[in-house]
Design an enzyme around this catalytic site. Structure first.
Site, PDB file in Angstrom:
ATOM      1  N   LYS A   1       7.393 -13.505  -9.410  1.00  0.00           N
ATOM      2  CA  LYS A   1       6.706 -14.095  -8.259  1.00  0.00           C
ATOM      3  C   LYS A   1       5.723 -15.144  -8.752  1.00  0.00           C
ATOM      4  CE  LYS A   1       7.019 -10.320  -5.059  1.00  0.00           C
ATOM      5  NZ  LYS A   1       6.375  -9.184  -4.426  1.00  0.00           N
TER       6      LYS A   1
ATOM      7  N   LYS B   1       7.155  -9.852 -12.434  1.00  0.00           N
ATOM      8  CA  LYS B   1       7.556  -9.570 -11.054  1.00  0.00           C
ATOM      9  C   LYS B   1       8.376 -10.694 -10.424  1.00  0.00           C
ATOM     10  CE  LYS B   1       3.256  -7.153  -9.821  1.00  0.00           C
ATOM     11  NZ  LYS B   1       2.118  -7.284  -8.875  1.00  0.00           N
TER      12      LYS B   1
HETATM   13  N1  CTP Z   1       0.473  -4.625   1.721  1.00  0.00           N
HETATM   14  C1  CTP Z   1       0.364  -3.955   2.948  1.00  0.00           C
HETATM   15  N2  CTP Z   1       0.829  -4.561   4.090  1.00  0.00           N
HETATM   16  C2  CTP Z   1       1.375  -5.795   4.036  1.00  0.00           C
HETATM   17  C3  CTP Z   1       1.494  -6.490   2.797  1.00  0.00           C
HETATM   18  C4  CTP Z   1       1.014  -5.866   1.656  1.00  0.00           C
HETATM   19  O1  CTP Z   1      -0.134  -2.827   3.004  1.00  0.00           O
HETATM   20  N3  CTP Z   1       1.836  -6.336   5.175  1.00  0.00           N
HETATM   21  C5  CTP Z   1       0.017  -3.953   0.508  1.00  0.00           C
HETATM   22  C6  CTP Z   1       1.152  -3.770  -0.508  1.00  0.00           C
HETATM   23  O2  CTP Z   1       1.947  -2.651  -0.154  1.00  0.00           O
HETATM   24  C7  CTP Z   1       0.381  -3.572  -1.792  1.00  0.00           C
HETATM   25  C8  CTP Z   1      -0.868  -4.467  -1.575  1.00  0.00           C
HETATM   26  O3  CTP Z   1      -0.925  -4.755  -0.170  1.00  0.00           O
HETATM   27  O4  CTP Z   1      -0.031  -2.215  -1.947  1.00  0.00           O
HETATM   28  C9  CTP Z   1      -0.764  -5.760  -2.368  1.00  0.00           C
HETATM   29  O5  CTP Z   1       0.476  -6.329  -2.035  1.00  0.00           O
HETATM   30  P1  CTP Z   1       0.996  -7.731  -2.558  1.00  0.00           P
HETATM   31  O6  CTP Z   1       2.305  -7.533  -3.241  1.00  0.00           O
HETATM   32  O7  CTP Z   1      -0.064  -8.441  -3.302  1.00  0.00           O
HETATM   33  O8  CTP Z   1       1.208  -8.476  -1.152  1.00  0.00           O
HETATM   34  P2  CTP Z   1       2.540  -8.809  -0.362  1.00  0.00           P
HETATM   35  O9  CTP Z   1       2.137  -9.480   0.902  1.00  0.00           O
HETATM   36  O10 CTP Z   1       3.396  -7.569  -0.231  1.00  0.00           O
HETATM   37  O11 CTP Z   1       3.205  -9.850  -1.340  1.00  0.00           O
HETATM   38  P3  CTP Z   1       4.747 -10.253  -1.531  1.00  0.00           P
HETATM   39  O12 CTP Z   1       5.281 -10.719  -0.208  1.00  0.00           O
HETATM   40  O13 CTP Z   1       4.703 -11.337  -2.575  1.00  0.00           O
HETATM   41  O14 CTP Z   1       5.463  -9.001  -2.009  1.00  0.00           O
END
Ligand code: CTP
Length: 128
Positions: free
Chosen positions: A47, A45
């Site tokens: 990340k 990913k």
């Molecule tokens: N998620 C959510 N609301 C947010 C952030 C995340 O509902 N504000 C949800 C994502 O859509 C996913 C789950 O939480 O289904 C895990 O997301 P993850 O990728 O671990 O977190 P993110 O904060 O989106 O991380 P990144 O910024 O690295 O993409």
């Protein structure tokens, strides 16, 4: 017994994660999480996780909405996981809308709206 499954990094655990997990858990009786390993997160990913897998696992395990956590090693394990854990509903945030529709022949697929204005990326940027 309705089993729900979701995947993610859940790095720098934040309120967007909590709300996603709460709403996912309300769709069934048990919530399973495929937690991305540090290596999959980095290589698959692009990340880099701040919090290592074992600690992300521990934090998630302490969340009352979560039943069981297993490692996500690669993109192609979802069908096997759905069958192995007898999953009824697959849930992801709507940033993934449409991306997992191919799982619909194995279980129900639901995309939940994301919590606005918070993400791991946002927190990382602030910390920088
Ligand atoms: N998620 C959510 N609301 C947010 C952030 C995340 O509902 N504000 C949800 C994502 O859509 C996913 C789950 O939480 O289904 C895990 O997301 P993850 O990728 O671990 O977190 P993110 O904060 O989106 O991380 P990144 O910024 O690295 O993409």
């Amino acid at each position: 017994m309705i089993r729900v499954l979701t995947y993610g990094n859940f790095d720098l655990f934040h309120v967007g994660h909590v709300r996603l997990l709460e709403r996912a858990s309300l769709l069934g009786d048990e919530l399973y999480i495929g937690l991305s390993t540090d290596e999959f997160s980095f290589k698959g990913k692009s990340k880099e996780t701040i919090i290592p897998y074992n600690q992300r696992y521990e934090v998630l395990k302490s969340c009352r909405y979560v039943t069981e956590i297993f490692p996500e090693f690669h993109w192609n394990q979802k069908i096997r996981d759905i069958q192995y854990y007898n999953i009824d509903i697959f849930v992801m945030g709507d940033d993934w809308r449409g991306k997992f529709d191919f799982l619909k022949e194995h279980c129900e697929v639901i995309y939940l709206s994301r919590t606005p204005d918070i993400s791991t990326t946002y927190l990382k940027d602030i910390l920088k």
